[in-house]
Scaffold this active site. Structure first.
Site, mmCIF file in Angstrom:
data_model
loop_
_atom_site.group_PDB
_atom_site.id
_atom_site.type_symbol
_atom_site.label_atom_id
_atom_site.label_comp_id
_atom_site.label_asym_id
_atom_site.label_seq_id
_atom_site.Cartn_x
_atom_site.Cartn_y
_atom_site.Cartn_z
ATOM 1 N N THR A 193 3.319 -30.641 -34.513
ATOM 2 C CA THR A 193 2.132 -30.039 -34.023
ATOM 3 C C THR A 193 1.034 -31.138 -34.634
ATOM 4 O OG1 THR A 193 2.546 -27.962 -34.612
ATOM 5 C CG2 THR A 193 0.394 -28.425 -34.837
ATOM 6 N N ASP A 238 -0.357 -20.090 -36.222
ATOM 7 C CA ASP A 238 -1.884 -20.374 -36.859
ATOM 8 C C ASP A 238 -2.772 -21.148 -36.125
ATOM 9 O OD1 ASP A 238 0.165 -22.313 -37.769
ATOM 10 O OD2 ASP A 238 -1.410 -23.336 -39.136
HETATM 11 N N1 ASP Z 1 1.777 -24.336 -37.208
HETATM 12 C C1 ASP Z 1 2.551 -24.294 -36.219
HETATM 13 C C2 ASP Z 1 2.855 -23.072 -35.611
HETATM 14 O O1 ASP Z 1 3.481 -22.214 -36.748
HETATM 15 C C3 ASP Z 1 3.885 -25.136 -36.233
HETATM 16 C C4 ASP Z 1 3.307 -26.612 -36.706
HETATM 17 O O2 ASP Z 1 2.677 -26.910 -37.470
HETATM 18 O O3 ASP Z 1 4.273 -27.288 -36.415
HETATM 19 O O4 ASP Z 1 3.011 -22.649 -34.546
#
Ligand code: ASP
Length: 306
Positions: free
Chosen positions: A175, A206
């Site tokens: 991400t 999130d």
């Molecule tokens: N926070 C992101 C999600 O839960 C994933 C990530 O940070 O890689 O979709």
């Protein structure tokens, strides 16, 4: 005071085994550097923090190594559903999208929602209608196909297992996000993701949720989170950093550390965040093995993985 300044992340977790390969590590790092230079150049040319974070995130969305835009993970039915958000700390205006497909730069679509609609959050196929109205090209699934992500999906396909880019094994990092302060002391934050490998039922993490994965407020800070999204949602993590500064008067560093090392841990979650205040202070805590991250101002330049 050291403004303007920009910080970025490319996800938190455990480095994939391939990162031990120097050439691959360099590729990840080059993309971080490219994003930092692109975003910081705008700040130096007097563009706003909002423009800077959108630019930095879009550079990482164009790199297939990161789990956002081109490199987005596969859903349970073999698709790519992307989430993104952007927020202006001066005006509190925000734009966010969830579950969209075919858009090369979801962060730019989020920015268009901020600028061209009375809404904050659009989702799914109806959001795609807005994208087309705004002139966004819809790219075919082949644009988002990468062998690395496909193999990750194949490893869990058909099971109930849902893999974060952060789970144990070769599923870490991805991400992307950016936070910036411009020369006028205005803050902005942006986050973009493909979410979790094998996710289903329209799962949204999130990243696109204002206050959970993304938040900006000129009087406190701008924050972009990465990690196990469900915990960041339950902890309203990005807003929690801001609240701690606003109500308890703690520094950016203290608030950021407390959210990642205390609050998130109490909730059972893992991940990290990047944050910045209007003085140009930057914090980048994580409670995982590592986090792709970087920062740039007139005096400092840094990229790190572990
Ligand atoms: N926070 C992101 C999600 O839960 C994933 C990530 O940070 O890689 O979709």
């Amino acid at each position: 005071m050291n403004i303007p300044a920009l910080a970025i992340h490319g996800g938190s977790g455990t480095a994939p085994s391939s990162i031990r390969d120097k050439k691959i590590k360099k590729m990840y790092q080059n993309a971080l550097e490219e994003a930092l230079y692109a975003g910081f150049t705008l700040l130096k040319q007097d563009y706003t923090a909002l423009e800077s974070v959108a630019k930095a995130v879009s550079v990482l969305e164009n790199c297939e190594l990161y789990n956002a835009g081109k490199g987005s993970v596969f859903t349970a039915d073999g698709q790519h559903e992307m989430d993104a958000a952007i927020m202006d700390g001066k005006t509190f205006e925000a734009g966010a999208i969830a579950g969209i497909q075919g858009i090369k730069n979801p962060v730019m679509l989020a920015k268009d929602i901020l600028h061209h609609t009375p809404f904050v959050f659009l989702s799914g196929s109806k959001a795609m209608e807005f994208a087309q109205l705004q002139g966004f090209e819809i790219h075919p699934p082949s644009y988002f196909h990468s062998q690395y992500r496909y193999d990750q999906w194949q490893a869990v396909k058909g099971s109930e297992e849902v893999k974060l880019d952060h789970s144990k094994g070769d599923y870490k990092f991805g991400t992307v996000g950016a936070v910036a302060v411009d020369i006028n002391g205005n803050l902005a934050a942006a986050t973009s993701t493909g979410g979790m490998t094998n996710k289903k039922w329209g799962r949204v993490g999130d990243s696109p949720l204002i206050g959970a994965g993304t938040y900006a407020n000129n009087t406190t800070c701008a924050v972009s989170c990465t990690g196990y999204g469900e915990y960041f949602i339950k902890g309203v993590a990005a807003y929690d950093v801001s609240c701690r500064m606003e109500y308890s008067g703690v520094t950016l560093k203290q608030a950021s550390n407390d959210v990642i090392h205390k609050r998130l841990k109490e909730l059972g979650g893992e991940g990290g965040l990047i944050s910045i205040d209007s003085q140009g202070n930057i914090s980048m805590p994580f409670n995982t093995e590592g986090m792709y991250r970087g920062m740039m101002n007139d005096e400092d330049f840094f990229t790190g993985i572990l």
